[in-house]
Write an enzyme that holds these catalytic residues in place. Structure first.
Site, PDB file in Angstrom:
ATOM      1  N   HIS A 248       0.741  -1.371  -0.171  1.00 12.77           N
ATOM      2  CA  HIS A 248      -0.222   0.018  -0.238  1.00 12.77           C
ATOM      3  C   HIS A 248       0.838   1.050  -0.191  1.00 12.77           C
ATOM      4  CE1 HIS A 248      -3.003   2.742   0.809  1.00 12.77           C
ATOM      5  NE2 HIS A 248      -3.882   2.050   0.773  1.00 12.77           N
ATOM      6  N   GLU A 303      -7.857  -4.460  -0.176  1.00 12.69           N
ATOM      7  CA  GLU A 303      -8.337  -5.490  -1.246  1.00 12.69           C
ATOM      8  C   GLU A 303      -8.107  -7.169  -1.421  1.00 12.69           C
ATOM      9  OE1 GLU A 303      -9.864  -3.799  -2.745  1.00 12.69           O
ATOM     10  OE2 GLU A 303      -8.610  -1.983  -3.247  1.00 12.69           O
TER      11      GLU A 303
HETATM   12  N1  COA Z   1       4.137  -7.320  -4.505  1.00 12.90           N
HETATM   13  C1  COA Z   1       5.598  -8.000  -4.535  1.00 12.90           C
HETATM   14  N2  COA Z   1       6.546  -6.434  -4.720  1.00 12.90           N
HETATM   15  C2  COA Z   1       5.710  -5.404  -4.316  1.00 12.90           C
HETATM   16  C3  COA Z   1       4.679  -4.954  -4.146  1.00 12.90           C
HETATM   17  C4  COA Z   1       4.023  -6.564  -4.761  1.00 12.90           C
HETATM   18  N3  COA Z   1       2.547  -6.369  -4.356  1.00 12.90           N
HETATM   19  N4  COA Z   1       4.122  -3.560  -4.097  1.00 12.90           N
HETATM   20  C5  COA Z   1       4.693  -3.438  -3.523  1.00 12.90           C
HETATM   21  N5  COA Z   1       6.576  -3.879  -4.181  1.00 12.90           N
HETATM   22  C6  COA Z   1       7.693  -3.909  -4.176  1.00 12.90           C
HETATM   23  C7  COA Z   1       7.890  -2.710  -5.476  1.00 12.90           C
HETATM   24  O1  COA Z   1       8.353  -4.398  -6.287  1.00 12.90           O
HETATM   25  C8  COA Z   1       9.205  -2.037  -5.032  1.00 12.90           C
HETATM   26  O2  COA Z   1      10.295  -2.919  -5.169  1.00 12.90           O
HETATM   27  P1  COA Z   1      11.708  -2.549  -5.612  1.00 12.90           P
HETATM   28  O3  COA Z   1      12.465  -1.752  -4.188  1.00 12.90           O
HETATM   29  O4  COA Z   1      12.621  -4.005  -5.534  1.00 12.90           O
HETATM   30  O5  COA Z   1      11.954  -1.651  -6.651  1.00 12.90           O
HETATM   31  C9  COA Z   1       8.758  -1.242  -3.621  1.00 12.90           C
HETATM   32  O6  COA Z   1       7.926  -2.782  -2.602  1.00 12.90           O
HETATM   33  C10 COA Z   1       8.141  -0.934  -3.481  1.00 12.90           C
HETATM   34  O7  COA Z   1       7.512  -0.479  -4.623  1.00 12.90           O
HETATM   35  P2  COA Z   1       6.606   0.671  -5.193  1.00 12.90           P
HETATM   36  O8  COA Z   1       5.961   0.889  -6.656  1.00 12.90           O
HETATM   37  O9  COA Z   1       7.186   2.141  -4.714  1.00 12.90           O
HETATM   38  O10 COA Z   1       5.237   0.944  -4.149  1.00 12.90           O
HETATM   39  P3  COA Z   1       4.198   2.042  -3.386  1.00 12.90           P
HETATM   40  O11 COA Z   1       3.682   1.344  -2.356  1.00 12.90           O
HETATM   41  O12 COA Z   1       4.065   2.967  -4.452  1.00 12.90           O
HETATM   42  O13 COA Z   1       3.108   0.725  -4.065  1.00 12.90           O
HETATM   43  C11 COA Z   1       1.449  -0.119  -4.815  1.00 12.90           C
HETATM   44  C12 COA Z   1       1.904   0.800  -3.632  1.00 12.90           C
HETATM   45  C13 COA Z   1      -0.641  -0.657  -4.274  1.00 12.90           C
HETATM   46  C14 COA Z   1       0.917   0.402  -6.259  1.00 12.90           C
HETATM   47  C15 COA Z   1       2.141  -1.195  -4.414  1.00 12.90           C
HETATM   48  O14 COA Z   1       1.974  -1.961  -3.354  1.00 12.90           O
HETATM   49  C16 COA Z   1       1.064  -2.622  -5.980  1.00 12.90           C
HETATM   50  O15 COA Z   1       1.157  -2.884  -6.917  1.00 12.90           O
HETATM   51  N6  COA Z   1       0.328  -3.391  -4.823  1.00 12.90           N
HETATM   52  C17 COA Z   1      -0.035  -4.214  -5.813  1.00 12.90           C
HETATM   53  C18 COA Z   1      -1.163  -3.665  -6.517  1.00 12.90           C
HETATM   54  C19 COA Z   1      -2.675  -4.353  -5.109  1.00 12.90           C
HETATM   55  O16 COA Z   1      -3.063  -4.252  -4.381  1.00 12.90           O
HETATM   56  N7  COA Z   1      -3.303  -2.462  -5.446  1.00 12.90           N
HETATM   57  C20 COA Z   1      -3.936  -2.215  -4.181  1.00 12.90           C
HETATM   58  C21 COA Z   1      -4.384  -1.174  -3.989  1.00 12.90           C
HETATM   59  S1  COA Z   1      -5.410  -0.584  -2.930  1.00 12.90           S
END
Ligand code: COA
Length: 357
Positions: A248, A303
């Site tokens: 998140h 979710e």
């Molecule tokens: N599975 C695997 N790795 C994940 C991950 C997941 N669900 N979510 C984040 N990461 C990893 C990324 O690959 C990244 O790794 P790195 O440092 O090696 O590049 C790191 O964690 C940070 O990712 P980032 O996208 O910058 O984090 P964020 O906090 O901005 O992302 C989300 C938030 C929700 C977009 C992300 O966690 C995600 O894509 N989750 C899956 C989709 C989802 O469940 N969405 C629902 C939203 S309520």
């Protein structure tokens, strides 16, 4: 200052909700979410989010006005091809509420109206698309029970209404996020509430925001049995894939909504194999994420258990994001009202980095 995706940039002061990601706390207008959901109905919490007050004790607040769709909106929905995705159908139908429909109505009343209408729109397109006869709203039912009634045509079991209503209450509002920001940006031009909600629906459609519950079901289906959890998740992480329902932008500890939904799932334990798979898989996936992505603090987001609850009440995946949107309508409209109460148009800058001839 340039900040890609506006990450961590504060764009708004709000009194509607606070999200404390580090301590995993969500409050609506200052009150902890766990307290609100045990003591108040969806309708009462909606009233609270819009106005900052609860209905008077002798006043029963319902979301009835708006359940009867205008004839032209029914025609718009009925004209859509059955393969039109629900989110597109919702956006198109809400667009049908052009401003003149609400001439001289206070914006709070428009918010109530659109909130009552959205589940009716969803159910109408869903039943049309599946070749089922339309089920008219039942005025004797609450907002949540009526939604299930219109979708299925059968009176829903109390346990199903309770499980769904818990989810709806937990997702009505969540501070600043892509769809709420879209609503605030649109209304900040002194456009109207219909346009703001239409923008929000467009933003909510994307898989990085509102699309995750369906993806979680796909994940659980791919896992299938408890023995497969480690193998499937390892493979995905080795391929650099994200695990849906985890991580998140704000919560870097357990999402409080996820904890409350897991409690509901525990109440339904043993009644549904998917729920049991989800609870077992959660622990294993968190451990694997810590191995492959150490220090990223990845836990279940709302979710994940939402998908498990939806699966338990037999809600088809195509209805997940629409249902999330129906709940979030309250947050979008509350933010639009707040934006107008002290408005400045959003007008960020961009820096040109392309070629110069
Ligand atoms: N599975 C695997 N790795 C994940 C991950 C997941 N669900 N979510 C984040 N990461 C990893 C990324 O690959 C990244 O790794 P790195 O440092 O090696 O590049 C790191 O964690 C940070 O990712 P980032 O996208 O910058 O984090 P964020 O906090 O901005 O992302 C989300 C938030 C929700 C977009 C992300 O966690 C995600 O894509 N989750 C899956 C989709 C989802 O469940 N969405 C629902 C939203 S309520």
């Amino acid at each position: 200052m340039f900040q890609k995706g506006l990450k961590d940039v504060v764009a708004v002061h709000t009194k509607i909700a606070s999200v404390e990601g580090d301590i995993g706390e969500l409050r609506y207008r200052g009150t902890k979410i766990g307290e609100l959901i045990t003591e108040h109905s969806y309708e009462e919490i909606a009233y609270f989010l819009w106005t900052g007050k609860f209905p008077e004790q002798n006043e029963t607040f319902t979301l009835q006005e708006g359940r009867e769709l205008p004839e032209h909106v029914k025609i718009i929905i009925d004209a859509l091809p059955s393969e039109t995705p629900l989110m597109d159908a919702m956006r198109t139908a809400i667009s049908g509420y052009s401003h003149h429909h609400f001439t001289n109505q206070p914006i709070e009343q428009q918010a109530r109206h659109l909130t009552a209408a959205l589940p009716v729109i969803i159910a109408r397109h869903y039943r049309n698309a599946n070749g089922l006869p339309i089920v008219e709203p039942d005025p004797s039912l609450t907002h949540t029970a009526n939604y299930l009634w219109m979708l299925t045509g059968t009176k829903p079991a109390d346990v199903h209404v309770e499980a769904l209503e818990t989810y709806l209450k937990l997702t009505m509002e969540h501070g600043m996020n892509a769809s709420t920001f879209a609503a605030r940006v649109t209304i900040s031009t002194e456009s109207d509430l219909t346009a703001a909600v239409t923008s929000a629906l467009g933003a909510m459609k994307g898989p990085l925001h509102g699309g995750a519950p369906s993806a979680v079901i796909e994940l659980l289906e791919e896992i299938g049995t408890q023995e497969n959890i480690t193998h499937v998740i390892r493979k995905k992480l080795q391929n650099g894939e994200r695990i849906m329902g985890f991580g998140h932008r704000i919560y870097k500890t357990e999402d409080p909504r996820s904890i409350l939904l897991r409690d509901k799932c525990d109440m339904l334990a043993g009644q549904d194999g998917w729920l049991d798979l989800a609870t077992t898989a959660e622990k294993e996936i968190i451990a694997l994420l810590e191995t492959y992505k150490p220090g990223r603090k990845l836990y279940t987001n709302v979710e994940y258990y939402a998908a498990a609850i939806m699966r338990a009440i037999d809600m088809p995946p195509e209805l997940f994001t629409p249902t999330f949107s129906a709940a979030r309508m309250v947050g979008w409209t509350a933010h639009a009202i707040e934006q107008l109460s002290d408005n400045t148009i959003f007008r960020p800058q961009s820096v040109y980095i392309g070629k110069k001839s």
